[in-house]
Design an enzyme around this catalytic site. Structure first.
Site, PDB file in Angstrom:
ATOM      1  N   HIS A   1      -3.718   3.178   6.206  1.00 22.25           N
ATOM      2  CA  HIS A   1      -4.762   2.159   6.394  1.00 22.25           C
ATOM      3  C   HIS A   1      -4.349   1.124   7.439  1.00 22.25           C
ATOM      4  CE1 HIS A   1      -7.255   3.259   2.803  1.00 22.25           C
ATOM      5  NE2 HIS A   1      -6.122   3.912   2.549  1.00 22.25           N
TER       6      HIS A   1
ATOM      7  N   ASP B   1     -10.618  -3.787   5.312  1.00 19.77           N
ATOM      8  CA  ASP B   1     -10.542  -2.402   4.831  1.00 19.77           C
ATOM      9  C   ASP B   1     -11.550  -2.224   3.683  1.00 19.77           C
ATOM     10  OD1 ASP B   1      -8.184   0.055   4.770  1.00 19.77           O
ATOM     11  OD2 ASP B   1      -9.599  -0.081   3.103  1.00 19.77           O
TER      12      ASP B   1
END
Ligand code: UDP
Length: 457
Positions: free
Chosen positions: A23, A123
């Site tokens: 990520h 995110d």
């Protein structure tokens, strides 16, 4: 141009990655991309798995001072619970840090060097931060670091759960070619925690996000992107493949030090002769499966480069790589190379690589697609099953290792992908996909930049 750039630098984008390699990497690639297009960028981040500011002098980094419970930082923790706990722990510190940046705007006014916060890119798994940014009145874009297909399964999850799908091989209506068994899965995880997590992720996008940014491109996921756009009625920017679009060097975004020595080893190998084996940064295998992988590789007779990182074997040492089976090193002395972390993008781009045995993390999948490398898939958890199904059944650029990891099955699968006719056909399709990837346009990035630059500050 200079005037346009100066105008944009007044627009600051605040980014917040989920602190795991798969990520952090695409978020930092997006950061590099936004900065290269004239926007000012601040990365808010946890102390846990913090990025190294020295590698990105052009970006501002601000730690959020979170206090993470053990279940987040402890390897081997239940992933759904880990993500829920991480969201809870980061919510208030993220809100405070973002509020401080907004106050800075109040004090500095139109200070062009600092730039005023125009929006946040968070995110998508950090649903609490998505909600918190919206509550502070900051337009927030959710970054999907997985595929559009995976995101669709997350949006559909509450409906599927209510429908009570149980037949593992049944195709899921509206998500074909995914079967029930391909849906996001975390074996052994608390099913309620997983469903709760996914519902919160989907809920935050629907209620708080102003748009969605996806690390994919139309060339491979046009139908999935079109369906998301219809379903959400939000701007959806397909800005991938981010590692190509951002041009950020791989060593800028890695959290571990790669062993570059394997590139010199690859230089000594004939074209397309080596199998690259890596299960990414988080996936684990049981001790027995690890041994079967090793002996399957030995039995295949194929040269290989294998990433055996600390923590790869479940329940083993976290600081040191697991010991190889007795006699294995001797067996493969001249044919195999083992590293604890590889410079993966360079490895996949190397002419000596013939195929990639992968867990199908989305970054690894995209990196393989972009280099035209066919795959042997061994999905372990989360979105990897979705990606594996697309690799094998939509793009036709890979095949499964097998239902069970057993040395004979492994050796056969390795031979098939490396030297068999099936492998040759997959390689041809992989080459075509590589061409598609390199032709991916920056149209969506242009509209993302335009969207951010048009926001009031
Ligand atoms: N990676 C790497 N060296 C390795 C193994 C992985 O640089 O030895 C990188 C890989 O290039 C990818 C990332 O780590 O960018 C892993 O992300 P992915 O989404 O594939 O899987 P995850 O680790 O999140 O499961």
């Amino acid at each position: 141009m200079a005037g346009q750039e100066q105008r944009r630098r007044r627009h600051r984008v605040v980014l917040f990655p989920l602190p795991f390699q798969g990520h952090v990497t695409p978020m930092l690639q997006l950061a590099a991309l936004l900065h290269s297009r004239g926007l000012a960028v601040t990365v808010l981040h946890t102390a846990f798995n913090a990025p190294d500011p020295a590698r990105h002098p052009e970006l501002a980094f601000v730690p959020i001072h979170e206090a993470l419970p053990d279940e987040v930082t402890c390897p081997g923790a239940d992933i759904a619970r880990q993500l829920l706990a991480l969201n809870t722990a980061c919510e208030a510190p993220f809100r405070d840090a973002l509020a401080s940046l907004l106050l800075l705007r109040g004090r500095r006014g139109q200070d062009q060097d600092q730039g005023s916060v125009a929006c946040a890119v968070v995110d998508g798994q950090c649903y609490a931060a998505v909600d918190a940014a919206a509550q502070l009145g900051v337009p927030v874009l959710a970054l999907r670091t997985d595929s559009a297909a995976t995101f669709r399964t997350m949006l559909a999850f509450p409906r599927l759960r209510d429908a009570g799908y149980e037949m593992l091989d049944e195709l899921v209506p509206d998500l074909e070619p995914l079967r029930v068994r391909d849906l996001i899965r975390v074996d052994g995880s608390d099913a309620d925690a997983l469903c709760g997590f996914i519902a919160r992720v989907a809920g935050a996008v629907r209620s708080s996000a102003s748009g969605v940014v996806v690390n994919t491109f139309e060339g491979i996921e046009a139908p999935e992107l079109a369906k998301i756009r219809r379903e959400l009625s939000l701007p959806v920017f397909a800005v991938g493949p981010l590692h190509l679009m951002s041009r950020a060097p791989a060593e800028q975004t890695t959290l571990r030090a790669p062993d570059g020595g394997c590139l010199a080893w690859l230089d000594t190998r004939p074209p397309r002769s080596v199998l690259y084996v890596s299960l990414g940064s988080v996936a684990t295998v049981g001790h027995a499966a690890f041994e079967e992988m090793a002996w399957g590789l030995a039995g295949s007779g194929v040269p290989f480069l294998w990433v055996v990182r600390p923590g790869l074997v479940a329940g083993g040492e976290e600081e040191a790589p697991p010991p190889l089976p007795d006699g294995f090193s001797e067996e493969i002395k001249n044919r195999g190379k083992i590293v604890t972390w590889a410079p993966q993008r360079e490895v996949l781009a190397h002419a000596a690589i013939g195929a990639f045995w992968t867990h199908c993390g989305w970054n690894s999948t995209l990196e393989s697609v972009c280099e035209g490398v066919p795959m042997l898939v061994q999905p372990c958890f989360a979105d990897q099953t979705v990606n594996a199904r697309y690799v094998t059944h939509v793009w036709g650029v890979g095949m499964e290792v097998g239902e069970v990891i057993e040395r004979g099955i492994v050796a056969e699968a390795v031979a098939k992908v490396m030297v068999g006719e099936e492998g040759a056909r997959m390689r041809e399709r992989a080459h075509r996909l590589k061409m598609e990837a390199s032709a991916a346009t920056s149209l969506s990035i242009d509209s993302l930049i335009h969207y951010i630059s048009s926001l009031p500050t």
